[in-house]
Design a protein around this motif. Sequence first.
Motif, PDB file in Angstrom:
ATOM      1  N   PHE A 191       0.829  -1.212   0.000  1.00  0.00           N
ATOM      2  CA  PHE A 191       0.000   0.000   0.000  1.00  0.00           C
ATOM      3  C   PHE A 191       0.867   1.267   0.000  1.00  0.00           C
ATOM      4  N   VAL A 192       2.007   1.234   0.709  1.00  0.00           N
ATOM      5  CA  VAL A 192       2.898   2.402   0.713  1.00  0.00           C
ATOM      6  C   VAL A 192       3.376   2.662  -0.717  1.00  0.00           C
ATOM      7  N   ALA A 193       3.828   1.598  -1.399  1.00  0.00           N
ATOM      8  CA  ALA A 193       4.316   1.772  -2.779  1.00  0.00           C
ATOM      9  C   ALA A 193       3.184   2.298  -3.671  1.00  0.00           C
ATOM     10  N   LYS A 194       1.976   1.744  -3.472  1.00  0.00           N
ATOM     11  CA  LYS A 194       0.837   2.140  -4.302  1.00  0.00           C
ATOM     12  C   LYS A 194       0.485   3.621  -4.089  1.00  0.00           C
ATOM     13  N   ALA A 197       3.105   6.217  -5.177  1.00  0.00           N
ATOM     14  CA  ALA A 197       3.052   6.478  -6.623  1.00  0.00           C
ATOM     15  C   ALA A 197       1.840   7.344  -6.973  1.00  0.00           C
ATOM     16  N   SER A 198       0.653   6.967  -6.441  1.00  0.00           N
ATOM     17  CA  SER A 198      -0.541   7.700  -6.880  1.00  0.00           C
ATOM     18  C   SER A 198      -0.603   9.110  -6.284  1.00  0.00           C
ATOM     19  N   LEU A 199      -0.017   9.306  -5.097  1.00  0.00           N
ATOM     20  CA  LEU A 199      -0.050  10.647  -4.491  1.00  0.00           C
ATOM     21  C   LEU A 199       1.214  11.437  -4.842  1.00  0.00           C
ATOM     22  N   ASN A 200       2.077  10.793  -5.624  1.00  0.00           N
ATOM     23  CA  ASN A 200       3.351  11.424  -6.001  1.00  0.00           C
ATOM     24  C   ASN A 200       4.130  11.892  -4.771  1.00  0.00           C
ATOM     25  N   GLN A 227      -5.459  -0.233   4.639  1.00  0.00           N
ATOM     26  CA  GLN A 227      -5.239   0.469   3.377  1.00  0.00           C
ATOM     27  C   GLN A 227      -5.526   1.973   3.531  1.00  0.00           C
ATOM     28  N   ASN A 228      -6.664   2.290   4.136  1.00  0.00           N
ATOM     29  CA  ASN A 228      -7.031   3.704   4.313  1.00  0.00           C
ATOM     30  C   ASN A 228      -6.053   4.402   5.245  1.00  0.00           C
ATOM     31  N   PHE A 229      -5.603   3.671   6.260  1.00  0.00           N
ATOM     32  CA  PHE A 229      -4.672   4.261   7.210  1.00  0.00           C
ATOM     33  C   PHE A 229      -3.339   4.571   6.536  1.00  0.00           C
ATOM     34  N   ILE A 230      -2.877   3.640   5.698  1.00  0.00           N
ATOM     35  CA  ILE A 230      -1.592   3.858   5.015  1.00  0.00           C
ATOM     36  C   ILE A 230      -1.704   5.025   4.031  1.00  0.00           C
ATOM     37  N   GLU A 231      -2.860   5.152   3.393  1.00  0.00           N
ATOM     38  CA  GLU A 231      -3.036   6.286   2.474  1.00  0.00           C
ATOM     39  C   GLU A 231      -2.854   7.597   3.255  1.00  0.00           C
ATOM     40  N   ARG A 232      -3.475   7.642   4.445  1.00  0.00           N
ATOM     41  CA  ARG A 232      -3.369   8.851   5.272  1.00  0.00           C
ATOM     42  C   ARG A 232      -1.915   9.054   5.721  1.00  0.00           C
ATOM     43  N   ALA A 233      -1.265   7.964   6.102  1.00  0.00           N
ATOM     44  CA  ALA A 233       0.117   8.061   6.590  1.00  0.00           C
ATOM     45  C   ALA A 233       1.042   8.582   5.486  1.00  0.00           C
ATOM     46  N   VAL A 234       0.857   8.068   4.266  1.00  0.00           N
ATOM     47  CA  VAL A 234       1.702   8.516   3.149  1.00  0.00           C
ATOM     48  C   VAL A 234       1.455  10.007   2.903  1.00  0.00           C
ATOM     49  N   LEU A 235       0.175  10.374   2.902  1.00  0.00           N
ATOM     50  CA  LEU A 235      -0.195  11.767   2.630  1.00  0.00           C
ATOM     51  C   LEU A 235       0.407  12.726   3.652  1.00  0.00           C
ATOM     52  N   PRO A 238       5.878  13.938   6.520  1.00  0.00           N
ATOM     53  CA  PRO A 238       6.488  15.192   6.063  1.00  0.00           C
ATOM     54  C   PRO A 238       7.621  14.973   5.052  1.00  0.00           C
ATOM     55  N   GLY A 239       8.326  13.860   5.161  1.00  0.00           N
ATOM     56  CA  GLY A 239       9.443  13.624   4.234  1.00  0.00           C
ATOM     57  C   GLY A 239       9.297  12.285   3.570  1.00  0.00           C
ATOM     58  N   SER A 240      10.445  11.636   3.309  1.00  0.00           N
ATOM     59  CA  SER A 240      10.380  10.358   2.606  1.00  0.00           C
ATOM     60  C   SER A 240      10.413   9.163   3.567  1.00  0.00           C
ATOM     61  N   VAL A 241      10.277   9.450   4.864  1.00  0.00           N
ATOM     62  CA  VAL A 241      10.193   8.368   5.853  1.00  0.00           C
ATOM     63  C   VAL A 241       8.729   8.263   6.298  1.00  0.00           C
TER      64      VAL A 241
END
Length: 333
Positions: A191-194, A197-200, A227-235, A238-241
């Motif tokens: 999900f992080v990779a997905k 990519a989709s959120l750039n 899945q929803n949680f990871i989307e929020r986490a990626v968004l 603040p950086g690439s971690v």
Amino acid sequence: MTTLDLIGCSPKFRAVLTDVERIAPVDSAVLIQGETGTGKEVIARAIHEASPRRNQRFVALNCAAIPSALLESELFGHERGAFTGACTQTKGRFQMADGGTLFLDEIGDMPLELQPKLLRALQEREFERLGSTQTVRVNVRVVAATNQDLGQLVSKKLFRADLFYRLNVIPVCLPPLRERVQDIRPLTEFFVAKFAASLNKPIDLIPDEVMTVLQGHDWPGNIRELQNFIERAVLFSPGSVLRLPLGLRQTAPERSDATARTLADADREHILETLEQANWLIGGQDGAANRLGLPRTTLIYKMRKLGIQTRRSLGARPIRQLADEQCHAAANC
Ligand SMILES: Nc1ncnc2c1ncn2[C@@H]1O[C@H](COP(=O)(O)OP(=O)(O)OP(=O)(O)O)[C@@H](O)[C@H]1O
Ligand SMILES: [Mg+2]
């Protein structure tokens, strides 16, 4: 979603995939049971895609989403004039799925009065459209799913026993995510990779601490919640971690006494959350120790005791490597 996107390498999930391979070639009805968000629809599609019917249609109908009065027409179709507003003859989902697979989601919500007609369609492969006496014959494989205990509904006389046995020819049980903790890492990486990519939003690192928190959560909403949680986490990272947004703790359900959280669990979560907020800075004005009202040395002592590593000693692996190692259940597990 293709079967390649079916992520998971726990023994329980692998057993489900073995079932899918075994049951795909035959035409018997399948009943998939599992909590919400465990992947029932995904597995139903996988059965269809692995079956000889894969080039025909996969038609899904959510029995809970259609008002009871309209469900019969949705399933079996109607003739022109069969009821007020029926201006044209319409095919039902059974006929649309002819040659393919009909997925009846939330089958526990099928009204009792419609169940005999469904039973006949399953057994005899024939039915009549609403308002018609002409029998329609179809060749459909039915896969049903529910997050209710159908056996219990039968004993309460809320579901017909004969229909239950007809649907339950091949039972598939999807275990909740908390019973396949091994799947949390590959799912998170997927999900992080997905979403990266989709959120750039490139994410290069999932710290081990973050993974530990994810693996310790109950996930009552299962894979959908993760899945929803990871989307929020990626968004919100603040950086690439990857950083965990606040709120994971609040979404955890009350646990029973048998699995009650210990004080150490609570301390650990609180410290991890504060470290996240402090960007993993321990000392100084904005550091976690100050935020927790503890001397720096006390916090370091507590972190060691609770097995929390500092950022410097993190053994996290780069995400690209993780993606390479990703456990695509269908392929490598
Ligand atoms: N093994 C898996 N690998 C990757 N993604 C998955 C997997 N299982 C489920 N998902 C994803 O999790 C989400 C929920 O899956 P699905 O809709 O199939 O669950 P469900 O059991 O039908 O849920 P509900 O009971 O709420 O209808 C979907 O976005 C799906 O793509
Ligand atoms: Mg579903």
